[in-house]
Design a protein around this motif. Structure first.
Motif, PDB file in Angstrom:
ATOM      1  N   GLU A 591      66.635  18.109  49.628  1.00  8.97           N
ATOM      2  CA  GLU A 591      64.976  18.082  50.149  1.00  8.97           C
ATOM      3  C   GLU A 591      64.064  18.174  49.234  1.00  8.97           C
ATOM      4  O   GLU A 591      64.291  19.219  48.502  1.00  8.97           O
ATOM      5  CB  GLU A 591      64.755  18.809  51.434  1.00  8.97           C
ATOM      6  CG  GLU A 591      63.291  18.619  52.253  1.00  8.97           C
ATOM      7  CD  GLU A 591      63.114  19.302  53.258  1.00  8.97           C
ATOM      8  OE1 GLU A 591      61.953  19.585  53.433  1.00  8.97           O
ATOM      9  OE2 GLU A 591      64.014  19.968  53.764  1.00  8.97           O
ATOM     10  N   GLY A 611      69.777  22.138  52.388  1.00  8.63           N
ATOM     11  CA  GLY A 611      69.868  22.199  53.796  1.00  8.63           C
ATOM     12  C   GLY A 611      68.512  22.628  54.441  1.00  8.63           C
ATOM     13  O   GLY A 611      67.484  22.069  54.258  1.00  8.63           O
ATOM     14  N   ASP A 612      68.509  23.704  55.319  1.00  5.86           N
ATOM     15  CA  ASP A 612      67.322  24.329  55.922  1.00  5.86           C
ATOM     16  C   ASP A 612      66.713  25.322  55.298  1.00  5.86           C
ATOM     17  O   ASP A 612      65.986  26.053  55.687  1.00  5.86           O
ATOM     18  CB  ASP A 612      67.659  24.541  57.316  1.00  5.86           C
ATOM     19  CG  ASP A 612      68.598  25.840  57.245  1.00  5.86           C
ATOM     20  OD1 ASP A 612      69.238  26.398  56.110  1.00  5.86           O
ATOM     21  OD2 ASP A 612      68.896  26.269  58.390  1.00  5.86           O
ATOM     22  N   THR A 613      67.014  25.383  53.972  1.00  4.58           N
ATOM     23  CA  THR A 613      66.406  26.325  52.981  1.00  4.58           C
ATOM     24  C   THR A 613      64.957  26.280  52.311  1.00  4.58           C
ATOM     25  O   THR A 613      64.274  27.006  51.755  1.00  4.58           O
ATOM     26  CB  THR A 613      67.348  26.864  51.619  1.00  4.58           C
ATOM     27  OG1 THR A 613      67.483  25.539  50.908  1.00  4.58           O
ATOM     28  CG2 THR A 613      68.664  27.194  52.163  1.00  4.58           C
ATOM     29  N   GLN A 615      61.078  25.658  51.920  1.00  9.85           N
ATOM     30  CA  GLN A 615      60.034  26.302  52.557  1.00  9.85           C
ATOM     31  C   GLN A 615      58.810  26.110  51.235  1.00  9.85           C
ATOM     32  O   GLN A 615      59.142  25.557  50.132  1.00  9.85           O
ATOM     33  CB  GLN A 615      59.965  27.798  52.444  1.00  9.85           C
ATOM     34  CG  GLN A 615      60.214  28.709  51.095  1.00  9.85           C
ATOM     35  CD  GLN A 615      60.710  30.269  51.225  1.00  9.85           C
ATOM     36  OE1 GLN A 615      61.569  30.422  51.987  1.00  9.85           O
ATOM     37  NE2 GLN A 615      59.557  31.013  50.937  1.00  9.85           N
TER      38      GLN A 615
END
Length: 745
Positions: A591, A611-613, A615
């Motif tokens: 991403e 992934g969802d890391t 910020q």
């Protein structure tokens, strides 16, 4: 005599020659010829290297008549068989003359063997001259064989076979070996003077210099009436001095690769090895090594090695094992030599941390002095330039090759985890992670250039590891492998190493690492500047370069970017001389997000996350504190010191130093306390240590404790670790219980 000779020939079947296996057809004889050297061929079939494998004799290639000087052909016929084109295998006039001379001794004895008879003896061992010469019956058989040969072969085939099978001098068999060794040129370029000398060597290969000069002068004048024999003696002496030359060919582009493939049993029946090496690329790598090492000769550099791998197939496209004549050990294959890796292991560490989601490319790491328990004392890593940057992103830390952030990353991952991954990547680590400890982050393990480059190739393949493929053929398809990193983590590591802005802190914008096209690259220099590396990849190729010394001697002021880097750059520029490579495609699982850093630590940019890391904002822990909060940088907390009994106590000193968050010296507005007692303000004098446990404090003017360190001073008759990491004045002789690592980028 001639009548009795004819009757004898008739009785042995001369009128009806036997139709046996002699002679073999010309094509079979030529195909059976095997040179004494293994020939390494490039992917396009051009010769790269000759490697001596048969030491019984020196044989070159079989040359057609069209590849042999007309002057040599004429000289050999004139010297050995003047009526070669007239007789049918036996020169009866020469035979009669030789017989008459033998009986009456009216002239010096001379043989009557024609070229056809000599070729027959070369093809049939039973016809070869023994220690006592040939008897009469063996001579008759040789004549009969020559007649058979003439009935089945052409004159051109007979002459060609003779020139390629004849013994000239010493171990030299055949015209190719003769011309390459003695005259150091191709046989097609032999002159009348050279041809005359070559022809008389056939009659007397071990004749004296005086005899050879006299005979070659006479033959030269027969060939060319304008021939001038002045200086011929010197010429003959020079030529004969080359008879035992080790080098067969002036061109030696890949001796180490040829030896490796030969030892792997990849030579065919003719002694040829068809390799995947690209001749133009190999020549470029060899020239670059020679040129750049010549420029570095005043810095104590003598050796280099280069390897280029095809990312898809695992084929080796270039392989330079040493610097040749510049090397102190030219025969050593430095591509396979074990050397300390330096900072080149950092990409594998960061890739592992990314995959484990212990950090992101934007995560902040503290680039400040660090002391870790190393078993026998403190392990105190240091940056190459001995400067600290405070909080930096992982992207900047990797691209700029900062040491302390790498050690902090290994603290997250663990030495055992990294060591296991390096072994899986094919690196020859001989110990586990506990043995190397946190120094593994800075490349304390030993590797080879080939294994290291192939490990980088795994990153280029999206984290997919496959061994080097010695059997790959030009144009081979993709090689199957094992997935050791996720494609997303491998892509992000490549993006970090291709980021010019991220490596500005250490390398600047204009260095040998900067290319016009997409490449990811990492340098490394081992302890004491014994080795430096530059390894990187594009979508198509992985290129690895090592520069150093065979004996392991230190270089002077040579790092990866100045030693190995320029060679790496030359090789990649040749690979993409006609077209730029495509950038690797971003995996779907990566991403992209715009980010900012608190305190303006780094510029705004687009960063990439797994992934969802993801910020958007990254704040350093000190963001809410007063900027430039001082701390004690020397001594390091936990240091154990030993007083040197050989140096007067009052001459031993411990340096005291305070820095701000950017590692700049703090000289005002701070006060030092030793064991709760005021010691000094601002820049303070070095401390004369006393045995015992001591606590240093750094306070501001309001008496607020800014930092505190605890040290131990012991009496001792030994030193523990190294002095300088703990801030000890080395000249004073005080040693600290700490070890240091300051590998270059």
């Amino acid at each position: 005599m001639l009548l009795s000779l004819g009757l004898c020939l008739q009785s042995r079947g001369w009128a009806q020659p036997p139709q046996d296996v002699f002679p073999r057809d010309y094509a079979t004889v030529r195909a059976a010829w095997v040179p004494s050297d293994t020939r390494l061929l490039a992917s396009d079939g051009q010769e790269l290297q000759r490697l001596r494998t048969d030491f019984s004799s020196r044989r070159g290639d079989w040359l057609p008549l069209s590849g042999i000087s007309a002057a040599l052909q004429q000289a050999v016929v004139m010297a050995e068989d003047q009526r070669f084109y007239e007789h049918g295998g036996v020169d009866w006039l020469a035979s009669a003359s030789a017989a008459w001379s033998a009986v009456w001794g009216s002239s010096p004895r001379r043989g009557a063997s024609t070229l056809s008879m000599q070729v027959a003896a070369l093809l049939d061992p039973a016809l070869q001259r023994g220690p006592e010469g040939r008897d009469l019956l063996q001579k008759f058989d040789q004549m009969q064989a020559a007649r058979l040969l003439e009935s089945r072969w052409t004159k051109a085939q007979i002459l060609e076979t003779y020139l390629n099978r004849a013994a000239w001098r010493g171990e030299l068999i055949g015209v190719d070996a003769l011309s390459r060794v003695l005259f150091q040129k191709h046989a097609s370029g032999l002159t009348f003077r050279e041809s005359a000398l070559a022809a008389v060597l056939l009659r007397g290969p071990n004749a004296s210099i005086q005899t050879l000069v006299r005979r070659s002068c006479a033959l030269w004048r027969e060939l060319d009436p304008s021939g001038d024999c002045e200086g011929l003696r010197d010429f003959v002496q020079i030529v004969l001095s080359r008879a035992h030359e080790v080098r067969f060919d002036a061109q030696a582009l890949a001796p180490h690769w040829a030896r490796l493939l030969r030892n792997a049993g990849l030579a065919d029946a003719r002694g040829e090895i068809r390799s995947t090496l690209n001749r133009g690329l190999q020549e470029t790598a060899v020239r670059s090594v020679q040129r750049h090492l010549s420029e570095l000769r005043d810095t104590g550099v003598t050796d280099a090695a280069v390897v280029v791998l095809d990312n898809r197939s695992g084929a080796v496209l270039a392989y330079v094992g040493s610097s040749g004549g510049l090397s102190e050990a030219a025969e050593v294959d430095h591509v396979q030599a074990i050397r300390q890796a330096g900072s080149t292991l950092k990409p594998f560490l960061y890739g592992l941390a990314l995959d484990q989601q212990r950090l992101t490319a934007a995560s902040l790491l503290n680039d400040s002095p660090l002391g870790l328990d190393g078993g026998g004392g403190l392990y105190v890593p240091d940056n190459y330039d001995h400067r600290y940057g405070g909080w930096v992103s992982a992207r900047t830390a990797l691209a700029s090759s900062l040491n302390i952030p790498a050690v902090r990353t290994l603290m997250l991952v663990g030495p055992d985890e990294l060591a296991s991954r390096l072994v899986a990547l094919g690196l020859p680590l001989t110990e586990g992670g506990d043995y190397y400890g946190y120094s593994l982050a800075l490349g304390s393990a030993d590797v080879t250039l080939l294994s290291l480059s192939n490990a980088y190739r795994a990153l280029a393949r999206g984290g997919n590891y496959a061994p080097v493929n010695l059997l790959a053929q030009p144009g081979s398809g993709p090689q199957a492998g094992v997935q050791l990193y996720s494609p997303e983590a491998a892509w992000i590591v490549g993006d970090m190493l291709s980021d010019r802005s991220a490596r500005v802190r250490t390398f600047g914008l204009d260095s040998s690492l900067t290319t016009r096209y997409w490449t990811a690259v990492k340098t490394g220099t081992s302890r004491d500047m014994r080795d430096n590396w530059c390894v990187g990849w594009s979508t198509d190729y992985t290129v690895g370069v090592w520069v150093g010394n065979s004996a392991g001697n230190s270089m002077r002021n040579v790092s990866g970017v100045t030693g190995a880097g320029p060679i790496w750059h030359d090789v990649f520029d040749w690979l993409y001389r006609n077209r730029p490579p495509a950038s690797p495609s971003r995996p779907a699982g990566v991403e992209a997000r715009a980010i900012v850093f608190g305190g303006h630590l780094e510029p705004r940019r687009t960063e990439y996350f797994l992934g969802d890391t993801a910020q958007s904002r990254f704040m350093p822990p000190e963001a809410g504190a007063e900027p430039g909060l001082p701390r004690i940088s020397e001594p390091v907390d936990g240091t154990v010191l030993a007083l040197d009994p050989d140096i007067p106590w009052d001459r031993q000193r411990l340096r005291l130093r305070a820095v701000d968050v950017r590692s700049r010296p703090v000289t005002t507005d701070v006060r030092w306390f030793l064991d709760a007692r005021f010691y000094g303000e601002g820049t303070v004098p070095d401390w004369a240590p006393r045995t015992g446990v001591h606590v240093f404090e750094l306070r501001d003017r309001r008496d607020t404790v800014l930092d505190r360190v605890r040290i131990v001073v012991r009496k001792g008759s030994f030193t523990i670790g190294a002095a300088s990491p703990a801030g000890v004045d080395a000249a004073a002789g005080l040693a600290a219980g700490a070890s240091s690592a300051a590998n270059n980028p």
